[in-house]
Design a protein around this motif. Structure first.
Motif, PDB file in Angstrom:
ATOM      1  N   ALA A 240       0.836  -1.212   0.000  1.00  0.00           N
ATOM      2  CA  ALA A 240       0.000   0.000   0.000  1.00  0.00           C
ATOM      3  C   ALA A 240       0.867   1.257   0.000  1.00  0.00           C
ATOM      4  N   ILE A 241       1.942   1.244   0.764  1.00  0.00           N
ATOM      5  CA  ILE A 241       2.861   2.389   0.786  1.00  0.00           C
ATOM      6  C   ILE A 241       3.519   2.555  -0.577  1.00  0.00           C
TER       7      ILE A 241
ATOM      8  N   GLU B  54       2.310   1.639  -3.475  1.00  0.00           N
ATOM      9  CA  GLU B  54       1.296   2.156  -4.403  1.00  0.00           C
ATOM     10  C   GLU B  54       1.115   3.662  -4.228  1.00  0.00           C
ATOM     11  N   GLN B  55       1.065   4.106  -2.988  1.00  0.00           N
ATOM     12  CA  GLN B  55       0.927   5.536  -2.729  1.00  0.00           C
ATOM     13  C   GLN B  55       2.174   6.296  -3.203  1.00  0.00           C
TER      14      GLN B  55
ATOM     15  N   HIS C 117       2.074   6.633  -6.986  1.00  0.00           N
ATOM     16  CA  HIS C 117       1.121   7.682  -7.361  1.00  0.00           C
ATOM     17  C   HIS C 117       1.721   9.078  -7.131  1.00  0.00           C
ATOM     18  N   GLU C 118       2.307   9.275  -5.961  1.00  0.00           N
ATOM     19  CA  GLU C 118       2.884  10.586  -5.633  1.00  0.00           C
ATOM     20  C   GLU C 118       4.108  10.903  -6.490  1.00  0.00           C
TER      21      GLU C 118
ATOM     22  N   ARG D 103       7.544   9.275   2.161  1.00  0.00           N
ATOM     23  CA  ARG D 103       6.909   7.999   1.830  1.00  0.00           C
ATOM     24  C   ARG D 103       7.977   6.962   1.461  1.00  0.00           C
TER      25      ARG D 103
ATOM     26  N   SER E 232       9.387   2.457  -7.266  1.00  0.00           N
ATOM     27  CA  SER E 232       8.135   2.299  -6.515  1.00  0.00           C
ATOM     28  C   SER E 232       7.200   1.350  -7.264  1.00  0.00           C
TER      29      SER E 232
END
Length: 192
Positions: free
Chosen positions: A15-16, A18-19, A22-23, A107, A160
């Motif tokens: 989940a981290i 994926e975030q 995206h960022e 992140r 990522s």
């Protein structure tokens, strides 16, 4: 218990990642707009992060080490790029770009912590990769510096995305031997 912790840590790390992906995509777009780069300007010549190529022969520990090593190199490059950018180009006003850049850096650090936890649960020895030879100095001209920073952001985006694939591909549970080894290490640590 160790199996559940591994699944939970892997899910959290995914989940981290994926975030972060995206960022980092947003950061790349903000940086392209900020620097007014054209497609011709953004031709990448080679990877900045160096790790052994992926292989189906790698066990889970080696796969996690490879990922962790790449992410650690990304963080080193990113921190150097941010410092160099602020030094050479000035801090300027803080806006969306600077906010997103900080979010990506934070992140990425969080993802590193989680991949380290996965490696520890898997029983992999804690090993810090050698960062010698990593391109930390950066180029000297202003345009080269801007392209170098873009390439670093591109590396973070690439790794990522690779992290998502790698973490989703981890075996759902450790084999009994590794789980037993993790429990023994945990019990030894608790006694100390």
């Amino acid at each position: 218990m160790a199996e559940r912790r591994t699944r939970t840590t892997a899910a959290r790390a995914t989940a981290i990642a994926e975030q972060l992906h995206h960022e980092s995509c947003i950061l790349l777009e903000l940086y392209r707009k900020k620097e007014k780069f054209t497609v011709e300007d953004l031709v990448a010549d080679r990877r900045l992060v160096s790790v052994p190529p992926p292989s189906s022969q790698l066990d889970t520990g080696d796969t996690l080490w490879r990922l962790h090593s790449a992410l650690l190199q990304c963080r080193s490059l990113l921190e150097r790029a941010i410092a160099k950018e602020e030094q050479e180009l000035g801090g300027g006003k803080k806006g969306d770009y600077e906010t997103m850049r900080k979010m990506v850096r934070d992140r990425l650090s969080l993802l590193l912590i989680n991949t380290e936890l996965l490696r520890a649960v898997d029983g992999a020895a804690v090993f810090t990769p050698n960062l010698d030879g990593l391109e930390l100095e950066g180029p000297s001209s202003l345009f080269e510096l801007k392209l170098w920073i873009y390439r670093i952001f591109k590396e973070v985006e690439h790794w990522s995305k690779t992290a998502i694939t790698t973490l989703q591909g981890l075996p759902p549970v450790m084999d009994k031997e590794r789980a037993r080894g993790a429990r023994l290490r945990s019990m030894r640590s608790a006694r100390r």
